[in-house]
Design an enzyme around this catalytic site. Structure first.
Site, PDB file in Angstrom:
ATOM      1  N   CYS A  39     -11.110   6.826  39.313  1.00  0.00           N
ATOM      2  CA  CYS A  39     -10.344   7.503  40.367  1.00  0.00           C
ATOM      3  C   CYS A  39     -11.233   8.207  41.399  1.00  0.00           C
ATOM      4  O   CYS A  39     -10.780   8.536  42.491  1.00  0.00           O
ATOM      5  CB  CYS A  39      -9.373   8.499  39.751  1.00  0.00           C
ATOM      6  SG  CYS A  39      -8.176   7.712  38.653  1.00  0.00           S
TER       7      CYS A  39
ATOM      8  N   HIS B 126      -7.205  13.016  45.738  1.00  0.00           N
ATOM      9  CA  HIS B 126      -6.822  11.880  44.899  1.00  0.00           C
ATOM     10  C   HIS B 126      -5.411  12.144  44.388  1.00  0.00           C
ATOM     11  O   HIS B 126      -5.101  13.250  43.942  1.00  0.00           O
ATOM     12  CB  HIS B 126      -7.810  11.748  43.732  1.00  0.00           C
ATOM     13  CG  HIS B 126      -7.324  10.829  42.661  1.00  0.00           C
ATOM     14  ND1 HIS B 126      -6.844   9.574  42.937  1.00  0.00           N
ATOM     15  CD2 HIS B 126      -7.203  10.993  41.316  1.00  0.00           C
ATOM     16  CE1 HIS B 126      -6.463   9.001  41.811  1.00  0.00           C
ATOM     17  NE2 HIS B 126      -6.658   9.836  40.817  1.00  0.00           N
TER      18      HIS B 126
ATOM     19  N   ASN C 222      -0.386   6.942  41.005  1.00  0.00           N
ATOM     20  CA  ASN C 222      -1.847   7.041  40.977  1.00  0.00           C
ATOM     21  C   ASN C 222      -2.434   5.635  41.146  1.00  0.00           C
ATOM     22  O   ASN C 222      -2.340   4.809  40.238  1.00  0.00           O
ATOM     23  CB  ASN C 222      -2.282   7.654  39.641  1.00  0.00           C
ATOM     24  CG  ASN C 222      -3.791   7.837  39.545  1.00  0.00           C
ATOM     25  OD1 ASN C 222      -4.547   7.318  40.361  1.00  0.00           O
ATOM     26  ND2 ASN C 222      -4.240   8.572  38.537  1.00  0.00           N
TER      27      ASN C 222
END
Ligand code: ACO
Length: 333
Positions: free
Chosen positions: A114, A260, A290
């Site tokens: 990520c 993020h 996500n």
């Protein structure tokens, strides 16, 4: 002469198929209420059968090039941040390079889960600053749906597929500062600084239980959600302070936080620490879930294209992911 990487343009791409929480709840033992209250996620896009990470990456890259107003032949560095490459090798970046019709320059993938986009930003920025590249295409692209265990409700509801990209070009700092907005020596446009960290001792709180060298299978995402949450809140608070301190800037100087998009509660916690109201935080987790390395460029592109982020704005990017890895980048847009 001091070289700085200016971001010339951005683009993003989402697969056509959108799966709402309610639709997911028909096959997974979950509910819209549980997913929204724990994560802020309302839906996610899922790549079609036969649609690969390189396809998403290529579409985002083309849009970024168009927005930047440059031709692929001007690019001399392609970086693709991804944890879900089409194949173990070659890199997804080389596939995109080829499909853009490029035969020059260098292309490679960056793997920091990520945090991949922030890691990629650091790599591209350093290549540009040291003169090894002039114009870089940085992509974050994922088909995370392919590494999810759809029988594990604690992870499969949280992720989605997508891609985002930016085009970065070397520019003389004094030149890029022309027309600055009076915010001091950091008024010049471009990447002001990047900051990346990792700590492998916590690799087992977020990982994939497969790989070419271990199981010879792709494997699935495994996560201790509570531990990840705890580390994310701490690491992200320290990385944003590190980025501001390095530039002699205050929390109040930040115009936009583009985090993020893992979880709204993690984002809210960082925003609270920065004293930022919700209307200065770019939130796409509700719509995209996500998307790992793709989440920051997807969010960035959303806020640039809808006119929220304007030239001269100070934008803070931050992320944490498996590794653990974490990082931040400060950009004068
Ligand atoms: N639907 C319904 N119930 C669920 C689901 C689901 N999808 N998943 C878990 N549950 C249940 C559990 O079984 C448990 O039930 P029990 O109490 O009867 O045993 C209950 O919900 C609570 O489970 P917890 O895991 O304790 O739930 P928590 O409140 O910690 O929330 C979550 C879980 C959302 C994963 C949270 O820990 C979190 O946000 N962690 C951060 C993880 C993250 O964002 N990861 C992304 C990758 S890393 C990154 O990008 C930063």
């Amino acid at each position: 002469m001091t070289i700085r990487s200016e971001i010339l343009g951005c683009g993003s791409y989402l697969p056509e198929r959108c799966v709402t929480n309610d639709e997911l709840a028909k096959t997974v033992d979950t509910s819209d209420e549980w997913i929204r209250s724990r994560s802020g996620i309302g839906q996610r896009h899922i790549a079609a059968e036969g649609e690969y990470t390189s396809d998403l990456a290529l579409n985002a890259a083309k849009r970024a090039l168009e927005h930047a107003g440059i031709d692929a032949s001007e690019i001399d560095l392609v970086i693709c941040a991804t944890t879900t490459p089409d194949n173990t090798f070659p890199s997804t970046a080389t596939k995109v390079q080829h499909r853009l019709g490029m035969t020059n320059g260098a292309a490679f993938d960056v793997q920091a889960v990520c945090s991949g986009f922030v890691y990629g930003l650091a790599v591209a920025d350093n290549f540009i600053k040291c003169g090894q590249a002039k114009t870089a295409l940085l992509i974050g692209a994922e088909t995370f749906s392919r590494i999810l265990d759809w029988n594990d409700r604690s992870t499969c509801v949280l992720f989605g597929d997508g891609a985002g990209a930016v085009v970065m070009r070397a520019r003389d700092e004094e030149e890029s500062g022309a027309g600055g907005n009076g915010k001091g020596h950091n008024s010049g446009r471009g990447v002001l600084s990047t900051h990346i960290h990792s700590d492998g001792s916590n690799y087992d709180i977020l990982y994939v239980d497969g790989g070419p060298s271990t199981t010879q299978t792709v494997g699935h995402v495994r996560m201790n959600g509570r531990e990840v949450f705890r580390h994310a809140v701490t690491n992200l608070a320290s990385i944003v302070d590190e980025a501001l301190e390095a530039n002699g800037l205050e929390r109040s100087d930040i115009d936009w936080l583009v985090p993020h998009q893992a979880n709204k509660r993690i984002i809210d916690s960082t925003a609270r620490k920065l004293g930022m109201s919700e209307d200065r935080v770019v939130l796409t987790v509700e719509k995209h879930a996500n998307t790992s390395a793709a989440s920051i460029p997807l969010a960035l592109d959303t806020a640039v294209k809808d006119g929220r982020i304007q030239r001269g704005d100070l934008v803070l990017l931050e992320a944490m992911g498996g590794g653990l890895t974490w990082g931040a980048g400060l950009v004068r847009w």
